[in-house]
Scaffold this active site. Structure first.
Site, PDB file in Angstrom:
ATOM      1  N   TYR A 271       0.822  -1.208   0.000  1.00  0.00           N
ATOM      2  CA  TYR A 271       0.000   0.000   0.000  1.00  0.00           C
ATOM      3  C   TYR A 271       0.855   1.256   0.000  1.00  0.00           C
ATOM      4  O   TYR A 271       2.076   1.191   0.169  1.00  0.00           O
ATOM      5  CB  TYR A 271      -0.953  -0.008   1.206  1.00  0.00           C
ATOM      6  CG  TYR A 271      -0.304   0.343   2.528  1.00  0.00           C
ATOM      7  CD1 TYR A 271       0.566  -0.536   3.158  1.00  0.00           C
ATOM      8  CD2 TYR A 271      -0.552   1.567   3.134  1.00  0.00           C
ATOM      9  CE1 TYR A 271       1.161  -0.199   4.373  1.00  0.00           C
ATOM     10  CE2 TYR A 271       0.037   1.909   4.351  1.00  0.00           C
ATOM     11  CZ  TYR A 271       0.896   1.014   4.962  1.00  0.00           C
ATOM     12  OH  TYR A 271       1.485   1.350   6.139  1.00  0.00           O
ATOM     13  N   LYS A 385       6.486  -1.931   2.114  1.00  0.00           N
ATOM     14  CA  LYS A 385       5.286  -1.310   2.678  1.00  0.00           C
ATOM     15  C   LYS A 385       4.111  -2.268   2.477  1.00  0.00           C
ATOM     16  O   LYS A 385       3.259  -2.080   1.596  1.00  0.00           O
ATOM     17  CB  LYS A 385       5.027   0.050   2.031  1.00  0.00           C
ATOM     18  CG  LYS A 385       4.108   0.943   2.878  1.00  0.00           C
ATOM     19  CD  LYS A 385       4.202   2.389   2.448  1.00  0.00           C
ATOM     20  CE  LYS A 385       3.137   3.255   3.066  1.00  0.00           C
ATOM     21  NZ  LYS A 385       3.221   3.405   4.508  1.00  0.00           N
ATOM     22  N   GLU A 418      12.118   3.120  14.564  1.00  0.00           N
ATOM     23  CA  GLU A 418      11.150   4.009  13.908  1.00  0.00           C
ATOM     24  C   GLU A 418       9.820   3.863  14.646  1.00  0.00           C
ATOM     25  O   GLU A 418       9.688   3.038  15.553  1.00  0.00           O
ATOM     26  CB  GLU A 418      10.992   3.678  12.424  1.00  0.00           C
ATOM     27  CG  GLU A 418      10.441   2.299  12.149  1.00  0.00           C
ATOM     28  CD  GLU A 418      10.180   2.038  10.657  1.00  0.00           C
ATOM     29  OE1 GLU A 418      10.051   3.001   9.879  1.00  0.00           O
ATOM     30  OE2 GLU A 418      10.092   0.857  10.297  1.00  0.00           O
ATOM     31  N   LEU A 442      11.104   1.293   7.216  1.00  0.00           N
ATOM     32  CA  LEU A 442      10.501   1.677   5.946  1.00  0.00           C
ATOM     33  C   LEU A 442      11.262   2.892   5.411  1.00  0.00           C
ATOM     34  O   LEU A 442      11.532   3.825   6.176  1.00  0.00           O
ATOM     35  CB  LEU A 442       9.028   2.066   6.171  1.00  0.00           C
ATOM     36  CG  LEU A 442       8.307   2.386   4.863  1.00  0.00           C
ATOM     37  CD1 LEU A 442       7.876   1.102   4.175  1.00  0.00           C
ATOM     38  CD2 LEU A 442       7.107   3.278   5.097  1.00  0.00           C
TER      39      LEU A 442
HETATM   40  N1  PLP Z   1       7.687   4.045   9.081  1.00  0.00           N
HETATM   41  C1  PLP Z   1       6.616   3.234   9.048  1.00  0.00           C
HETATM   42  C2  PLP Z   1       6.674   1.889   9.715  1.00  0.00           C
HETATM   43  C3  PLP Z   1       5.442   3.643   8.381  1.00  0.00           C
HETATM   44  O1  PLP Z   1       4.381   2.816   8.328  1.00  0.00           O
HETATM   45  C4  PLP Z   1       5.415   4.925   7.779  1.00  0.00           C
HETATM   46  C5  PLP Z   1       4.218   5.388   7.090  1.00  0.00           C
HETATM   47  O2  PLP Z   1       3.191   4.780   7.073  1.00  0.00           O
HETATM   48  C6  PLP Z   1       6.544   5.742   7.875  1.00  0.00           C
HETATM   49  C7  PLP Z   1       7.672   5.267   8.512  1.00  0.00           C
HETATM   50  C8  PLP Z   1       6.553   7.111   7.263  1.00  0.00           C
HETATM   51  O3  PLP Z   1       6.645   7.016   5.874  1.00  0.00           O
HETATM   52  P1  PLP Z   1       6.162   8.167   4.896  1.00  0.00           P
HETATM   53  O4  PLP Z   1       6.988   9.369   5.229  1.00  0.00           O
HETATM   54  O5  PLP Z   1       6.453   7.632   3.553  1.00  0.00           O
HETATM   55  O6  PLP Z   1       4.712   8.388   5.161  1.00  0.00           O
END
Ligand code: PLP
Length: 522
Positions: A271, A385, A418, A442
């Site tokens: 996603y 993701k 994170e 991620l």
């Molecule tokens: N880390 C995780 C585990 C996430 O699920 C997300 C976003 O859903 C992020 C970091 C932040 O990513 P982004 O800046 O692409 O929204």
């Protein structure tokens, strides 16, 4: 003529404040570095210097707050009006304000009839006005109390009333509270209530106050009800969510996914979430690239991503979305029966929807938020993701239960990795740190942008992890994400970070982020 002179003057003042804020941000950053140099004062003289630096930091922070209040005040013009159900909007703001209210011992009671007609509102501005009133009530009830919010209909007006049981105001104070720069609160900018009045009046409404010392205060807002012809399609809610399933547009409630779909059965899906700022997708190419990478990593083929991107853009235009998010999910599709290996001929299911964005982080972004730390029980491919989010769901719920905005995953060796749905940054010894991209995190799109912005701002930077034991030395902490943007963290499991306020590096990056988002939208 006078009006034009006023507009020119206001623009000049706005530009001037922006300029000052840029310098304040450099000043704040240098003060921060200086205070870190004196982190462990060796002599009486060092101690005195550190105290002076901290006083200057406080003053600098106050100037930034006043400047922000001024800009918010000046920004009330060019409204983007949409038919809005006041009940939903109030509920949303009360929900958002809930953690603050609980901490301040406030009980909030809401009585809004379900059958009120919609009113034309600039949602962002009106939410700002409501938030100012909620914060005002909180300050009036420093020892806790009760806030009642009621709405009712008069023939041509919708009336919204907020009654607190706080310390109340004298008649003299009441006569001045809507004047710019009048404040009874030490350190207050005196622009909160004038901004509320400006917002309400810009909607063609009116606000009045009644108050009694030691009894409480009642604010009454009247908003005009638009004539029936003006709200032909208004449903009493905000813009309707539009979904698209395999190329077919439909309301989200009508989307049906087969029971044998592997996304549903196995979480065999990936996603994305993309932000729309003022009608334009923000960082879309980066998100689509990450989607391509995720699909590739779990071996889902045959998805035409340029076509999906085109469909998304068409949906945004068709729905006239302004501030919104796009949720995209691609699953491996459905097999003939439930079996773990890939089905031989499944066609991927492509689903997305565009939904109005209601920002839940407004206050947290301004004042900082709290997080909790939870063990990282995820798998070894957190760089994909995928919709397999059970550990993230449990972590986010643990955070909610603890009254926190987010949970940070901790590794077995104590590394803070994170958040459950955000990337993590910290400032240690004047250096900005964040975990390097690897299988353990991620590759956040906002993280990537913030790294670029930090580099551009010449903020010392290292893609390197930090640990829970480093927290006492960490001067700033913040999260990044598509909807959280740059979110300051001022408490971890009850322990204060730095001086308990969003720090200068965080502020600078918040502004750089805002500017980047504005630039895409222009
Ligand atoms: N880390 C995780 C585990 C996430 O699920 C997300 C976003 O859903 C992020 C970091 C932040 O990513 P982004 O800046 O692409 O929204």
């Amino acid at each position: 003529m006078l009006q034009q002179q006023f507009v020119e003057l206001a623009e000049l003042a706005g530009g001037f404040i922006h300029e000052i804020k840029n310098h304040l941000s450099t000043l704040g950053l240098n003060l921060q570095l200086l205070s870190e140099d004196f982190g462990q004062p060796q002599s009486q003289r060092d101690r005195r210097s550190l105290e002076r630096i901290q006083r200057l930091q406080g003053e600098c922070g106050r100037l930034v707050d006043v400047s922000n209040d001024f800009l918010r005040f000046a920004r009330v013009k060019d409204l983007e009006l949409q038919p809005v159900g006041l009940g939903a909007l109030v509920e949303e703001m009360v929900d958002f304000f809930g953690p603050t209210a609980r901490q301040a011992n406030l009980e909030i009671k809401v009585y809004v009839p379900a059958d009120l007609p919609p009113v034309l509102l600039d949602q962002d501005l009106f939410k700002q006005a409501l938030l100012n009133l909620l914060l005002n009530a909180q300050q009036a009830m420093s020892a806790g109390g009760e806030l009642t919010i009621q709405a009712a209909r008069e023939p041509d007006w919708l009336v919204l009333v907020l009654i607190d049981t706080g310390k109340g105001m004298t008649e003299e104070v009441q006569s001045k509270i809507f004047r710019p720069f009048f404040s009874t609160r030490p350190g207050g900018s005196g622009l909160g209530l004038p901004t509320v009045r400006k917002i309400v009046e810009a909607h063609g409404g009116a606000i009045s106050v009644e108050s009694e010392v030691s009894r409480g205060t009642k604010f009454t807002i009247r908003l005009p009800i638009p004539p029936a012809s003006a709200n032909g399609s208004a449903k009493g809610t905000s813009v309707e969510t539009i979904a698209n399933l395999n190329g077919k547009q439909m309301p989200l409630a009508e989307v049906m996914v087969p029971a044998l779909d592997r996304g549903f059965l196995f979480g065999d899906a990936v996603y994305e979430v993309i932000r729309i700022c003022r009608g334009k997708p923000f960082l879309m190419a980066e998100h689509m690239q990450r989607l391509a990478r995720s699909l590739d990593a779990i071996r889902i083929g045959g998805v035409d991503l340029p076509r999906m991107e085109q469909r998304i853009r068409e949906t945004i235009a068709a729905g006239k979305f302004q501030e919104a998010t796009v949720y995209i999910q691609v699953t491996r599709g459905a097999g003939a029966k439930r079996a773990h290996p890939f089905p031989p001929q499944a066609t991927p299911l492509e689903l997305f929807w565009v939904q109005e964005f209601v920002d839940p982080y407004l206050e947290a972004r301004q004042h900082g938020a709290a997080v909790t730390v939870v063990p990282d029980i995820r798998w070894d491919r957190c760089d994909i993701k995928s919709t397999n989010l059970l550990p993230n769901v449990l972590a986010a719920q643990a955070a909610k239960d603890a009254g926190c905005v987010e949970a940070i995953f901790i590794e077995k060796d104590g590394t803070l990795c994170e958040g459950s749905h955000t990337s993590l940054f910290g400032v240690l010894d004047g250096q900005l740190l964040t975990a390097p991209n690897s299988n353990a995190i991620l590759p956040g799109i906002t993280r990537g942008l913030v790294l670029k912005l930090a580099e551009r701002a010449k903020i010392p930077l290292r893609e390197h992890v930090f640990k829970q034991v480093d927290l006492p030395k960490i001067s700033e902490l913040f999260l990044t994400g598509t909807t959280s943007e740059v979110l300051p963290i001022v408490r971890v499991d009850g322990e204060q970070i730095g001086d308990g306020k969003p720090g200068p590096v965080t502020r600078r990056l918040q502004e750089a982020y805002q500017q980047a988002a504005r630039e895409t939208a222009e």
